[in-house]
Design a protein around this motif. Structure first.
Motif, PDB file in Angstrom:
ATOM      1  N   GLY A 665       1.903 -10.896  -7.707  1.00 51.62           N
ATOM      2  CA  GLY A 665       1.522 -12.145  -7.050  1.00 51.62           C
ATOM      3  C   GLY A 665       2.122 -12.248  -5.665  1.00 51.62           C
ATOM      4  N   GLY A 666       2.659 -13.402  -5.344  1.00 51.54           N
ATOM      5  CA  GLY A 666       3.200 -13.622  -4.017  1.00 51.54           C
ATOM      6  C   GLY A 666       4.651 -13.221  -3.893  1.00 51.54           C
ATOM      7  N   SER A 667       5.154 -13.328  -2.663  1.00 54.62           N
ATOM      8  CA  SER A 667       6.543 -12.986  -2.369  1.00 54.62           C
ATOM      9  C   SER A 667       7.185 -14.146  -1.630  1.00 54.62           C
ATOM     10  N   PHE A 673       1.484 -14.814   0.317  1.00 53.09           N
ATOM     11  CA  PHE A 673       0.732 -15.504  -0.727  1.00 53.09           C
ATOM     12  C   PHE A 673       0.409 -14.591  -1.911  1.00 53.09           C
ATOM     13  N   VAL A 674       0.043 -13.340  -1.647  1.00 53.30           N
ATOM     14  CA  VAL A 674      -0.312 -12.412  -2.715  1.00 53.30           C
ATOM     15  C   VAL A 674      -0.141 -10.980  -2.212  1.00 53.30           C
ATOM     16  N   TYR A 675       0.271 -10.107  -3.124  1.00 52.30           N
ATOM     17  CA  TYR A 675       0.431  -8.683  -2.804  1.00 52.30           C
ATOM     18  C   TYR A 675      -0.938  -8.089  -2.482  1.00 52.30           C
ATOM     19  N   ARG A 676      -1.018  -7.393  -1.352  1.00 48.92           N
ATOM     20  CA  ARG A 676      -2.280  -6.798  -0.918  1.00 48.92           C
ATOM     21  C   ARG A 676      -2.066  -5.310  -0.702  1.00 48.92           C
ATOM     22  N   GLY A 690      -3.272   5.990 -12.657  1.00 50.72           N
ATOM     23  CA  GLY A 690      -1.896   6.209 -13.070  1.00 50.72           C
ATOM     24  C   GLY A 690      -1.141   6.964 -12.010  1.00 50.72           C
ATOM     25  N   LEU A 691       0.162   7.045 -12.146  1.00 48.19           N
ATOM     26  CA  LEU A 691       0.984   7.710 -11.154  1.00 48.19           C
ATOM     27  C   LEU A 691       2.018   8.557 -11.886  1.00 48.19           C
ATOM     28  N   ALA A 692       1.986   9.872 -11.656  1.00 46.58           N
ATOM     29  CA  ALA A 692       2.926  10.777 -12.330  1.00 46.58           C
ATOM     30  C   ALA A 692       4.326  10.600 -11.769  1.00 46.58           C
ATOM     31  N   SER A 693       5.306  10.974 -12.550  1.00 47.64           N
ATOM     32  CA  SER A 693       6.703  10.847 -12.162  1.00 47.64           C
ATOM     33  C   SER A 693       6.972  11.640 -10.888  1.00 47.64           C
ATOM     34  N   GLY A 694       7.649  11.014  -9.956  1.00 42.66           N
ATOM     35  CA  GLY A 694       8.029  11.690  -8.727  1.00 42.66           C
ATOM     36  C   GLY A 694       6.997  11.607  -7.628  1.00 42.66           C
ATOM     37  N   GLN A 695       5.760  11.209  -7.960  1.00 41.19           N
ATOM     38  CA  GLN A 695       4.730  11.173  -6.916  1.00 41.19           C
ATOM     39  C   GLN A 695       5.000  10.091  -5.875  1.00 41.19           C
ATOM     40  N   ALA A 696       5.573   8.988  -6.294  1.00 38.80           N
ATOM     41  CA  ALA A 696       5.827   7.910  -5.344  1.00 38.80           C
ATOM     42  C   ALA A 696       6.773   8.357  -4.241  1.00 38.80           C
ATOM     43  N   SER A 697       7.843   9.062  -4.629  1.00 42.71           N
ATOM     44  CA  SER A 697       8.804   9.497  -3.624  1.00 42.71           C
ATOM     45  C   SER A 697       8.210  10.526  -2.689  1.00 42.71           C
ATOM     46  N   SER A 698       7.298  11.335  -3.207  1.00 41.39           N
ATOM     47  CA  SER A 698       6.683  12.350  -2.350  1.00 41.39           C
ATOM     48  C   SER A 698       5.721  11.741  -1.347  1.00 41.39           C
ATOM     49  N   LEU A 699       5.114  10.611  -1.713  1.00 43.17           N
ATOM     50  CA  LEU A 699       4.163   9.973  -0.800  1.00 43.17           C
ATOM     51  C   LEU A 699       4.866   9.073   0.216  1.00 43.17           C
ATOM     52  N   GLY A 700       5.993   8.524  -0.154  1.00 41.98           N
ATOM     53  CA  GLY A 700       6.684   7.606   0.750  1.00 41.98           C
ATOM     54  C   GLY A 700       6.378   6.164   0.394  1.00 41.98           C
ATOM     55  N   SER A 701       7.367   5.309   0.519  1.00 39.05           N
ATOM     56  CA  SER A 701       7.223   3.914   0.092  1.00 39.05           C
ATOM     57  C   SER A 701       6.219   3.145   0.939  1.00 39.05           C
ATOM     58  N   ASP A 702       6.001   3.584   2.196  1.00 41.39           N
ATOM     59  CA  ASP A 702       5.064   2.859   3.056  1.00 41.39           C
ATOM     60  C   ASP A 702       3.659   2.838   2.476  1.00 41.39           C
ATOM     61  N   PHE A 703       3.335   3.859   1.659  1.00 43.49           N
ATOM     62  CA  PHE A 703       1.997   3.900   1.084  1.00 43.49           C
ATOM     63  C   PHE A 703       1.765   2.732   0.126  1.00 43.49           C
ATOM     64  N   PHE A 704       2.812   2.152  -0.395  1.00 40.98           N
ATOM     65  CA  PHE A 704       2.661   1.126  -1.415  1.00 40.98           C
ATOM     66  C   PHE A 704       3.070  -0.259  -0.922  1.00 40.98           C
ATOM     67  N   ALA A 705       3.402  -0.381   0.362  1.00 44.17           N
ATOM     68  CA  ALA A 705       3.794  -1.672   0.917  1.00 44.17           C
ATOM     69  C   ALA A 705       2.584  -2.603   1.005  1.00 44.17           C
ATOM     70  N   CYS A 706       2.838  -3.878   0.831  1.00 39.87           N
ATOM     71  CA  CYS A 706       1.791  -4.893   1.007  1.00 39.87           C
ATOM     72  C   CYS A 706       1.354  -4.886   2.467  1.00 39.87           C
ATOM     73  N   TRP A 707       0.056  -4.730   2.686  1.00 37.15           N
ATOM     74  CA  TRP A 707      -0.367  -4.630   4.079  1.00 37.15           C
ATOM     75  C   TRP A 707      -0.317  -5.974   4.801  1.00 37.15           C
ATOM     76  N   CYS A 709       2.436  -8.470   4.384  1.00 34.01           N
ATOM     77  CA  CYS A 709       3.809  -8.760   4.814  1.00 34.01           C
ATOM     78  C   CYS A 709       4.644  -7.511   5.041  1.00 34.01           C
ATOM     79  N   GLY A 710       4.162  -6.347   4.580  1.00 36.57           N
ATOM     80  CA  GLY A 710       4.912  -5.113   4.753  1.00 36.57           C
ATOM     81  C   GLY A 710       5.975  -4.880   3.698  1.00 36.57           C
ATOM     82  N   GLY A 711       6.105  -5.804   2.734  1.00 34.13           N
ATOM     83  CA  GLY A 711       7.122  -5.670   1.699  1.00 34.13           C
ATOM     84  C   GLY A 711       6.677  -4.774   0.560  1.00 34.13           C
ATOM     85  N   PRO A 712       7.627  -4.200  -0.216  1.00 36.34           N
ATOM     86  CA  PRO A 712       7.297  -3.333  -1.343  1.00 36.34           C
ATOM     87  C   PRO A 712       6.745  -4.137  -2.514  1.00 36.34           C
ATOM     88  N   PRO A 713       6.112  -3.456  -3.475  1.00 32.96           N
ATOM     89  CA  PRO A 713       5.586  -4.177  -4.649  1.00 32.96           C
ATOM     90  C   PRO A 713       6.659  -4.971  -5.375  1.00 32.96           C
TER      91      PRO A 713
END
Length: 744
Positions: A665-667, A673-676, A690-707, A709-713
């Motif tokens: 939801g929001g932050s 107002f809502v995670y985008r 789905g997301l395999a173990s370790g894939q998030a770190s290999s892609l970088g946290s910016d890939f998952f930031a809310c576009w 506010c820029g904050g993480p999930p």
């Protein structure tokens, strides 16, 4: 289009494509207070509803004094919804006045009298009265203007209840003529006559004139006359019915000049000769009296006609047996002044001045303005201001016009605000409008039929509108229920719906919070139009002189700049995830960021981002503020940040799904107002759900930031595991056996 000098009352008159003159006035004289437009300020055009004029904004919404007792805004005479008395709060007039003055200083707020209302022109009659039309002529003795005005209003209200569609009033010395046009022959029935006259008789003595001289049927066409004689409907009228026997043109009640000849004599054949353009002739049933009527757009045509008929009668008096009993000319004051300079005027001329009550309601002609006419008028007003784009504000019928304008001229609308709006009016809603209008307000049903009744805006047309939109609709609005605004909101990409608890159809007038929400939307910078700027409120309302605190003003201006920087950062984040080469647009974004810093006299620094540069400056001046200013800042929070509530998700939900299948939801921390999150350019492997173990770190946290506010999930509210349907809609699941492409 060249701007004209305002008149002594501050009015501007805009001439539209069909010659109609539209009256406009700047709120409180505009930014400079002199009635002139400020070319450096943004422009807003305000459109009122049916039965109102620009005083709805001037004396109602943006008033700086107490609401006048005679304020004519809609619902002035309507009963409150049950229970509304308990929720409605008294208006804070001082607070409202401060907001109004702040708005007038910052924005060219152009208040418009729409055609057919206030002091704007009305459509001219293009067609004659139909066979089912009649005119009742009532003669009055006038004692004084005040009592006449009260009595005339009461008379016109009675006529409306009896079905009158139009009216006109003229004065000559101590005598007044009131003409009421009816389009329904039922008015001739004895029960309707009785109701009309009984209503007049029931008026309080102070609302009546000294004597009602007579009520005579002045104009009836032949088919109506035949029907009336068959049913003996003329009993009770002081004068015999006029039998309309010949017509070359229609009778327009509100033309510039109306001429009336009363003749006495006999012989229909001898009256055929003088019929000419603009003449309508009626003869009494006994053939001994006649009424010749002419309508003209200017005085010259009226005088030519007067002399023509006068000459004919003088030259044929011995043979025809007709004599002129009286000659009347009816016109507005400017026409009558011109008449005074004329020589050789007809004999027995009586000069009648059209009384202002003839023009205060909706148009009284056969032709009424259409939505297209109103929309074209708004564009002419915009052209007159010289503004390339404008904020369009509409209330009620004005909202319908504003919505149509935004669809027809999308590139000209900077922002759009609709109060008490609806995308379409069904049969039930239309009947509700007609019922309330006829019961509580002196509206011409023709205007409702040609505006409200034809409102039917396709959803696709609304979806195509790019303008950011503010919708305001009170919960207790009887005329335009909340569902109408909700329907519009569901089809817009960038919109905020503000729903006050009370205020009814005129909530902008009755509810301070509605007016303040509108003012913020009109005043604020583009990055803050949907933000309630609490520090602006503090500057306007605080007992301390915060605008005189230089450190506070510096902090405030840097915050406005920071709002623009965050808007540009959101654009940059979206570009990163979208396909294609966006180098040119990225350079433009960086240039715009540098421009924000320059506007605040802050140099660019390669070692410091524009956001950090502004934050540092805000912290620097924070310690230099006065104690009241510092207290206001401490209480404001992240006051400059748009939380994105107006930028709806494609599926209209208030939560999204992150890469791990969790609802977000929001932050509160990021005022979001809502995670985008957008997967359109993520590796195809992630689109399986789905997301395999370790894939998030290999892609970088910016890939998952809310576009937004820029904050993480994790900074956004965790609303639990998404269901299968949500995952399918969010992830665009691929076939399990389909070969995966891991490239972007």
């Amino acid at each position: 289009m060249a701007q004209q000098e305002p008149d002594s009352a501050g009015n501007h008159y805009v001439t539209c494509s069909d010659g109609t003159r539209i009256r406009c006035r700047l709120l409180l004289g505009g930014p400079k207070g002199d009635g002139h437009l400020d070319p450096r300020a943004r422009t807003a055009i305000c459109l009122h509803g049916i039965g109102e004029d620009l005083s709805f904004w001037e004396e109602g919404v943006f008033r700086t004094e107490a609401l006048p007792d005679n304020f004519s805004g809609f619902e002035a005479s309507m009963p409150l919804v049950s229970g509304a008395e308990a929720t409605q709060k008294p208006c804070d007039q001082v607070r409202r006045a401060k907001f109004a003055r702040a708005l007038a200083k910052r924005v060219n707020v152009v208040l418009v009298d729409q055609r057919g209302f206030g002091q704007s022109d009305r459509p001219r009659t293009l067609a004659p009265l139909q066979d089912e039309n009649i005119v009742l002529l009532t003669s009055w003795k006038v004692q004084d203007v005040a009592s006449f005005t009260a009595a005339a209003k009461a008379e016109l209200n009675c006529a409306r209840k009896a079905g009158a569609a139009a009216h006109s009033i003229s004065l000559c010395g101590g005598r007044a003529l009131i003409r009421s046009v009816f389009r329904d022959t039922a008015v001739l029935a004895p029960r309707m006559q009785g109701m009309h006259m009984a209503s007049l008789g029931a008026l309080a003595p102070e609302q009546r004139l000294e004597a009602l001289l007579n009520l005579e049927l002045a104009y009836v066409q032949q088919p109506v006359l035949d029907k009336a004689h068959e049913q003996n409907l003329f009993a009770g009228f002081a004068s015999p019915a006029a039998d309309h026997t010949a017509q070359k043109a229609g009778l327009g009640i509100l033309d510039v000049v109306l001429v009336c000849h009363r003749l006495q004599g006999g012989g229909m054949a001898s009256l055929e000769e003088p019929l000419g353009s603009g003449l309508s002739l009626s003869v009494s049933s006994d053939g001994q009296e006649a009424l010749a009527l002419g309508q003209f757009a200017d005085l010259a045509g009226a005088l030519t006609y007067l002399r023509h008929l006068q000459g004919w009668v003088d030259g044929n008096e011995a043979n025809s047996g007709w004599q002129i009993l009286s000659v009347q000319i009816h016109g507005r004051n400017a026409v009558l002044k011109e008449l005074s300079s004329q020589t050789s005027l007809p004999k027995k001329l009586q000069v009648y001045q059209m009384y202002p009550l003839s023009y205060e309601d909706a148009d009284a002609t056969d032709r009424t303005a259409t939505i297209d006419d109103f929309v074209s008028d708004v564009e002419q007003v915009r052209l007159y201001t010289g503004a390339p784009t404008a904020t369009i504000v509409g209330h009620s019928m004005g909202a319908a016009v504003a919505l149509q304008y935004a669809i027809r001229f999308p590139q000209r609308v900077e922002r759009l605000c609709l109060s008490a709006a609806a995308p379409r009016v069904g049969p039930a809603a239309y009947e509700n409008w007609m019922r309330m209008a006829s019961t509580y307000q002196a509206w011409n049903p023709n205007v409702i039929r040609s505006t409200v009744a034809v409102v039917n805006v396709p959803d696709d047309a609304i979806r195509a509108m790019p303008a950011p939109t503010l919708l305001i609709n009170a919960k207790d609005d009887q005329l335009t229920p909340l569902i109408g605004s909700e329907m519009i909101k569901s089809n817009l990409k960038t919109t905020l719906l503000y729903v006050p608890e009370y205020g009814g159809h005129s909530n902008l007038v009755k509810n301070d919070s509605s007016m303040e929400r509108l003012t913020h939307f009109m005043i604020s910078d583009g990055a803050m139009m949907f933000v309630t700027d609490v520090l602006l409120d503090e500057q306007l309302l605080s007992k301390w002189n915060l605008p005189g605190d230089k450190a506070f003003v510096r902090y405030y201006n840097c915050g406005r700049g920071l709002a623009e920087i965050e808007r540009l950062e959101r654009r940059a984040r979206l570009l990163r995830w979208s396909s294609g080469d966006h180098q040119e647009e990225k350079h433009t974004i960086e240039a715009d960021k540098a421009k924000v810093l320059r506007s605040l006299d802050l140099p660019s620094d390669k070692e410091e981002t524009p956001r950090d540069r502004l934050m540092a400056e805000m912290m620097r001046v924070l310690g230099r503020m006065s104690a009241p200013a510092r207290q206001a800042v401490d209480n404001s929070g992240v006051w400059w940040r748009d939380d994105g509530a107006a930028h709806v998700l494609p599926d209209k939900r208030k939560h999204s799904v992150d890469a791990w299948g969790r609802r977000r939801g929001g932050s509160k921390q990021g005022n979001c107002f809502v995670y985008r999150w957008d997967l359109t350019c993520m590796p195809a492997l992630l689109q399986r759900g789905g997301l395999a173990s370790g894939q998030a770190s290999s892609l970088g946290s910016d890939f998952f930031a809310c576009w937004w506010c820029g904050g993480p999930p994790a900074a956004h509210e965790d609303l639990g595991q998404a269901n299968k349907e949500e995952l399918a809609a969010h992830w665009h699941l691929l076939e399990p056996k389909k070969e995966l492409d891991v490239s972007c």
